[in-house]
Design a protein around this motif. Structure first.
Motif, PDB file in Angstrom:
ATOM      1  N   HIS A  94       0.680  -1.011   0.007  1.00  0.00           N
ATOM      2  CA  HIS A  94      -0.104   0.021   0.003  1.00  0.00           C
ATOM      3  C   HIS A  94       0.989   1.203  -0.035  1.00  0.00           C
ATOM      4  N   TYR A  95       1.806   1.205   0.825  1.00  0.00           N
ATOM      5  CA  TYR A  95       2.639   2.277   0.629  1.00  0.00           C
ATOM      6  C   TYR A  95       4.274   1.934   1.290  1.00  0.00           C
ATOM      7  N   HIS A  96       5.302   2.611   0.696  1.00  0.00           N
ATOM      8  CA  HIS A  96       6.478   2.123   1.130  1.00  0.00           C
ATOM      9  C   HIS A  96       7.420   3.705   1.042  1.00  0.00           C
ATOM     10  N   CYS A  97       8.246   3.832   1.825  1.00  0.00           N
ATOM     11  CA  CYS A  97       9.471   4.860   1.799  1.00  0.00           C
ATOM     12  C   CYS A  97      10.329   4.565   2.581  1.00  0.00           C
ATOM     13  N   ARG A  98      11.488   5.284   2.198  1.00  0.00           N
ATOM     14  CA  ARG A  98      12.648   5.266   3.277  1.00  0.00           C
ATOM     15  C   ARG A  98      13.188   6.889   3.376  1.00  0.00           C
ATOM     16  N   LEU A  99      13.405   7.105   4.562  1.00  0.00           N
ATOM     17  CA  LEU A  99      13.898   8.542   4.974  1.00  0.00           C
ATOM     18  C   LEU A  99      14.896   8.386   5.911  1.00  0.00           C
ATOM     19  N   THR A 100      15.747   9.615   6.131  1.00  0.00           N
ATOM     20  CA  THR A 100      16.563   9.716   7.191  1.00  0.00           C
ATOM     21  C   THR A 100      16.084  10.731   8.089  1.00  0.00           C
ATOM     22  N   VAL A 101      15.959  10.407   9.383  1.00  0.00           N
ATOM     23  CA  VAL A 101      15.402  11.181  10.405  1.00  0.00           C
ATOM     24  C   VAL A 101      16.434  11.661  11.473  1.00  0.00           C
ATOM     25  N   LYS A 102      16.552  12.761  11.990  1.00  0.00           N
ATOM     26  CA  LYS A 102      17.575  13.338  12.663  1.00  0.00           C
ATOM     27  C   LYS A 102      17.037  14.412  13.665  1.00  0.00           C
ATOM     28  N   ALA A 103      17.284  14.195  14.935  1.00  0.00           N
ATOM     29  CA  ALA A 103      16.532  15.088  15.746  1.00  0.00           C
ATOM     30  C   ALA A 103      17.234  16.600  15.558  1.00  0.00           C
ATOM     31  N   ALA A 104      16.061  17.311  15.446  1.00  0.00           N
ATOM     32  CA  ALA A 104      16.532  18.906  15.070  1.00  0.00           C
ATOM     33  C   ALA A 104      17.472  19.511  15.855  1.00  0.00           C
TER      34      ALA A 104
ATOM     35  N   ASP B 289      20.430  15.939  19.118  1.00  0.00           N
ATOM     36  CA  ASP B 289      20.806  14.939  20.171  1.00  0.00           C
ATOM     37  C   ASP B 289      21.321  13.782  19.335  1.00  0.00           C
ATOM     38  N   ALA B 290      22.456  13.426  19.727  1.00  0.00           N
ATOM     39  CA  ALA B 290      23.017  12.243  19.358  1.00  0.00           C
ATOM     40  C   ALA B 290      22.336  10.633  19.367  1.00  0.00           C
ATOM     41  N   SER B 291      21.678  10.788  20.329  1.00  0.00           N
ATOM     42  CA  SER B 291      20.637   9.364  20.597  1.00  0.00           C
ATOM     43  C   SER B 291      19.102   9.452  19.921  1.00  0.00           C
ATOM     44  N   SER B 292      19.310  10.032  18.527  1.00  0.00           N
ATOM     45  CA  SER B 292      18.257  10.130  17.664  1.00  0.00           C
ATOM     46  C   SER B 292      17.286   8.720  17.540  1.00  0.00           C
ATOM     47  N   TRP B 293      18.206   7.543  17.799  1.00  0.00           N
ATOM     48  CA  TRP B 293      17.247   6.323  17.620  1.00  0.00           C
ATOM     49  C   TRP B 293      16.192   6.135  18.882  1.00  0.00           C
ATOM     50  N   GLY B 294      16.895   6.502  20.096  1.00  0.00           N
ATOM     51  CA  GLY B 294      16.079   6.585  21.027  1.00  0.00           C
ATOM     52  C   GLY B 294      14.838   7.368  20.997  1.00  0.00           C
ATOM     53  N   LEU B 295      15.068   8.518  20.678  1.00  0.00           N
ATOM     54  CA  LEU B 295      13.936   9.649  20.327  1.00  0.00           C
ATOM     55  C   LEU B 295      12.896   8.969  19.079  1.00  0.00           C
ATOM     56  N   ALA B 296      13.661   8.410  18.270  1.00  0.00           N
ATOM     57  CA  ALA B 296      12.741   8.004  17.181  1.00  0.00           C
ATOM     58  C   ALA B 296      11.902   6.685  17.580  1.00  0.00           C
TER      59      ALA B 296
END
Length: 582
Positions: free
Chosen positions: A20-30, A33-40
Motif C-alpha cells: 500500500h505504501y513504502h518509503c525510506r528516509l533519514t531522520v535526525k533530531a532537530a 541529540d546524538a541518541s536519535s534512535w531512542g527518540l525515534a
C-alpha cells in the motif's frame, strides 16, 4: 492484562499481501541529540499508542507500551483481540553486546472498513551515514484473512501513514530523502525561482522523485491539486508547482528541451537527472497538457500516487525494514563471532568447512542481488517503453477524435450551406411581414437559429412595420451571436460591445431591471421549453420603444446543439415598469 511473548515467529502473512505504501528516509533530531534512535523509537511508540487508543476505544494509550520490551524486543496483544499485535525486535534484545540499532516494529490490526481485511505496518530503524541520524523505513500492506470466500474489495488509494506525517510535520525532527527535505506541503515556485527546480533535479544526493506541475497560458490556477497530492505522497516524493506560466520561459533556458515541463504539463522526475542526455529524459514520465485536460484532477492525482507509493525498492544490506531484517542482522553477528572463536579450537576443520558453505551461500545471494538489480533495470526500461507507447497511443486516439469531430463539423456546415442555398433558391419574393422574415431566416440559417412556438406566435401578433430593420436585426442574431457566444465564448460587457459593433448598432441587453427580477411571475415569462430543455430568454435585442417601431427578440444559447433559441419575437414582454404604467 495484556500478555507478552518473546521473540516468536512473525504473524504477517506473505500470501496475497498487497503493498500500500513504502518509503525510506533519514531522520535526525532537530536539536542535534546524538541518541536519535531512542527518540525515534519513542516517536513510533507515541504513534502506535494513539492508534491503539482509537482502535480499542481507550481513554489513553495502553500503559504496557511504556515498558522496556518496546525498546529491547517482545510482543503485545490485548485480551480477546486475536488479530491485533504489536511486535518489536532490536539488536540489543538479541545480543547484549550489540549496539542499539537496528530496531524494528510490526503492528497488525483489522481493517475498520472491511472486517475480513488485515493491515500490517512495518517500521525499521537502522544506522545512517549522517552523524546523529538514523534511517527510517516504513512499509504499509494489507491482505484478506485466510478462509474468506467472496468478492474482494478494491484496494484503497495509497496515502502516507500517520507515522510518516508525524515525523515530517514535527519541529523536533529533520526528515530527508537523501538531500531532499521532506514535507507534506507543495514547494511553490514563483517567477524567478526556476533555478530552484533545476538545482533540485540535478542534485545527485536526492533520493526521491520530484513531481512538477506547470501552468498553462491563460490559466489562473494549477490543473493539479498540489496540496492534496503533497499530503498523500508525504515521505515518498517532493511536489513542486508553478504559480505562473512565466516559469515556462525561464525553465526553457535552464532545462534541456527533452527534460522540460511546460504549458500545463505534469512530470515525474526520478533521481539522478542528467540534463545533457536525451536518453535520460525518457525515464521521467510526463502527462501532456492535452492528457491533463482529459483527466479529472482526482484521476490524475490517483495515477501519480499509485505509481509512486506502490513501488517497492529493495533495501541495501545495511538497511532494516522489518523485524525479520533485525533477526538476520543478529544471525550475521553470531556467525562472525563463531568464526573468530573457531579459529583456534579443535573444531577448526569443521568450522572451515562450515565457513566455506556459508561463503558459497553468500556468493549465491550476491549473484542473486546482481540479478535482481539487472531485472529492476530491465523493468524500468520496459516501463519507459510502455509509457512511451501509451503516450503515442493516447495522442493517436486524441488525433482520431479530433479528426472525427472536424469531419462531423464540416459535414454539418455543408448541410447548413445546402439548406441555406435551397431556401434562397425557393425565395420568390421578399418578406412583407415580421412572421415572413422569421420563417425565411429560420430556413436560411437552420443550423444557427430556431424559433419556438411562443416566438412564432409573438411574431404573428407583432405590430412592427419596419421589415428591413427586422431582417437586419434577426440576421445579426442568426449569424453574429453564434460566433460571439459559442465560438468565442464571450459574455458580459465584451459580448454587448462586440454585438453592437458587429450588427451595426443594434442594442443588446443581457438582464432585466431589479424590480422585474424580484417578481417570479414576470421571470417565469422568460422561461421556454424546447426539445426537452428549459431556456432562460432574459437576454434580448432591442429596437425602438413604441409601436409600430418596437421590437424585442428574447433568446438563449443552446450550447448542446450550438444554436440560438429565440423564445419571443415581438412587442414588450411584461416588466415591472409596464405593469405600473397600466
Amino acid at each position: 492484562m495484556a500478555w507478552f511473548r518473546s521473540l516468536g515467529p512473525p504473524t504477517m502473512s506473505d500470501l496475497g499481501t498487497r503493498l500500500h505504501y513504502h518509503c525510506r528516509l533519514t531522520v535526525k533530531a532537530a536539536d542535534g541529540d546524538a541518541s536519535s534512535w531512542g527518540l525515534a523509537v519513542r516517536e513510533v511508540r507515541k504513534w502506535v499508542g494513539g492508534s491503539l487508543r482509537r482502535l480499542l476505544d481507550f481513554d489513553r494509550p495502553p500503559s504496557d507500551l511504556q515498558r522496556q520490551w518496546f525498546f529491547r524486543g517482545g510482543d503485545w496483544k490485548p485480551p480477546r483481540k486475536r488479530r491485533l499485535v504489536v511486535r518489536t525486535r532490536s539488536a540489543a534484545g538479541l545480543d547484549e553486546s550489540a549496539g542499539d540499532l537496528p530496531w524494528a516494529l510490526r503492528y497488525e490490526h483489522p481493517c475498520s472498513e472491511y472486517p475480513f481485511r488485515q493491515w500490517g505496518v512495518d517500521v525499521g530503524l537502522g544506522p545512517s551515514s549522517t552523524a546523529g541520524a538514523c534511517t527510517l523505513v516504513v512499509t504499509l500492506s494489507h491482505w484478506v484473512m485466510p478462509g474468506y470466500i467472496g468478492e474482494e474489495p478494491d484496494g484503497p488509494e495509497p496515502t502516507a501513514p500517520g507515522i510518516v506525517t508525524q515525523f515530517i510535520r514535527s519541529k523536533r525532527w529533520d526528515a530527508r530523502a537523501g538531500s531532499a527535505l521532506l514535507t507534506d506541503r507543495p514547494h511553490v515556485l514563483e517567477p524567478g525561482q526556476g533555478d530552484q527546480l533545476r538545482d533540485m533535479l540535478i542534485d545527485t544526493d536526492r533520493a526521491c522523485p520530484i513531481i512538477y506541475a506547470s501552468m498553462s497560458a491563460g490559466s489562473d490556477k494549477n490543473a493539479l491539486d498540489c496540496r492534496a497530492l503533497a499530503r498523500k505522497l508525504a515521505g515518498a516524493a517532493v511536489v513542486c508547482c508553478a504559480t505562473s506560466p512565466e516559469l515556462d520561459e525561464e525553465l526553457g533556458w535552464l532545462l534541456s528541451s527533452s527534460h522540460r515541463c511546460t504549458g500545463g504539463m505534469v512530470r515525474v522526475y526520478r533521481e539522478q537527472v542528467d540534463l545533457k542526455s536525451d536518453r535520460d529524459a525518457r525515464r521521467h514520465r510526463y502527462f501532456t497538457a492535452k492528457r491533463v485536460a482529459e483527466l479529472t484532477p482526482g484521476e490524475l492525482s490517483s495515477q501519480l500516487v499509485v505509481g509512486i507509493l506502490r513501488r517497492y525498492r529493495r533495501l541495501s544490506a545495511d538497511q532494516v525494514g522489518t523485524v525479520e531484517d533485525v533477526a538476520l542482522a543478529g544471525q550475521s553477528r553470531r556467525l562472525a563471532k563463531l568464526r573468530e572463536t573457531a579459529k583456534d579450537s579443535a573444531d577448526s576443520e569443521y568450522a572451515k568447512a562450515l565457513e566455506m558453505q556459508v561463503s558459497t551461500v553468500e556468493q549465491q545471494l550476491a549473484r542473486r542481488d546482481v540479478k535482481i538489480d539487472e531485472l529492476e533495470l530491465k523493468l524500468e526500461a520496459a516501463e519507459d517503453s510502455y509509457c512511451e507507447a501509451d503516450d503515442r497511443a493516447r495522442e493517436g486516439e486524441s488525433d482520431v477524435r479530433a479528426a472525427k469531430a472536424w469531419a462531423a463539423e464540416q459535414t454539418t456546415r455543408a448541410e447548413r450551406e445546402a439548406a441555406r442555398a435551397s431556401a434562397l433558391d425557393h425565395l420568390t419574393k421578399l418578406p412583407r411581414t415580421l412572421r415572413q422574415v422569421v420563417d425565411t431566416l429560420q430556413k436560411v440559417h437552420s443550423g444557427n437559429i430556431i424559433f419556438t412556438d411562443e416566438a412564432l406566435a409573438s411574431a404573428d401578433d407583432s405590430k412592427f412595420t419596419d421589415i428591413a430593420a427586422a431582417w437586419d436585426c434577426l440576421s445579426s442574431v442568426a449569424t453574429i451571436l453564434p460566433e460571439l457566444c459559442i465560438e468565442r465564448n464571450l459574455s458580459g460587457p465584451q459580448l454587448v460591445d462586440a454585438f453592437e459593433q458587429g450588427s451595426g448598432g443594434f442594442e443588446l441587453a443581457l438582464t432585466e431591471t431589479k424590480a422585474t427580477k424580484k417578481q417570479s411571475k414576470l421571470m417565469a415569462l422568460r422561461q421556454v421549453s424546447l426539445d426537452g430543455d428549459v431556456f432562460d430568454i432574459t437576454p434580448h435585442v432591442k429596437i425602438g420603444n413604441r409601436d409600430p417601431k418596437l421590437l424585442r427578440v428574447h433568446f438563449d444559447i443552446d450550447r448542446k446543439r450550438k444554436r440560438i433559441v429565440v423564445g419571443h419575437c415581438g412587442g414588450h414582454l411584461t416588466t415591472a415598469g409596464s405593469r405600473r404604467r397600466r
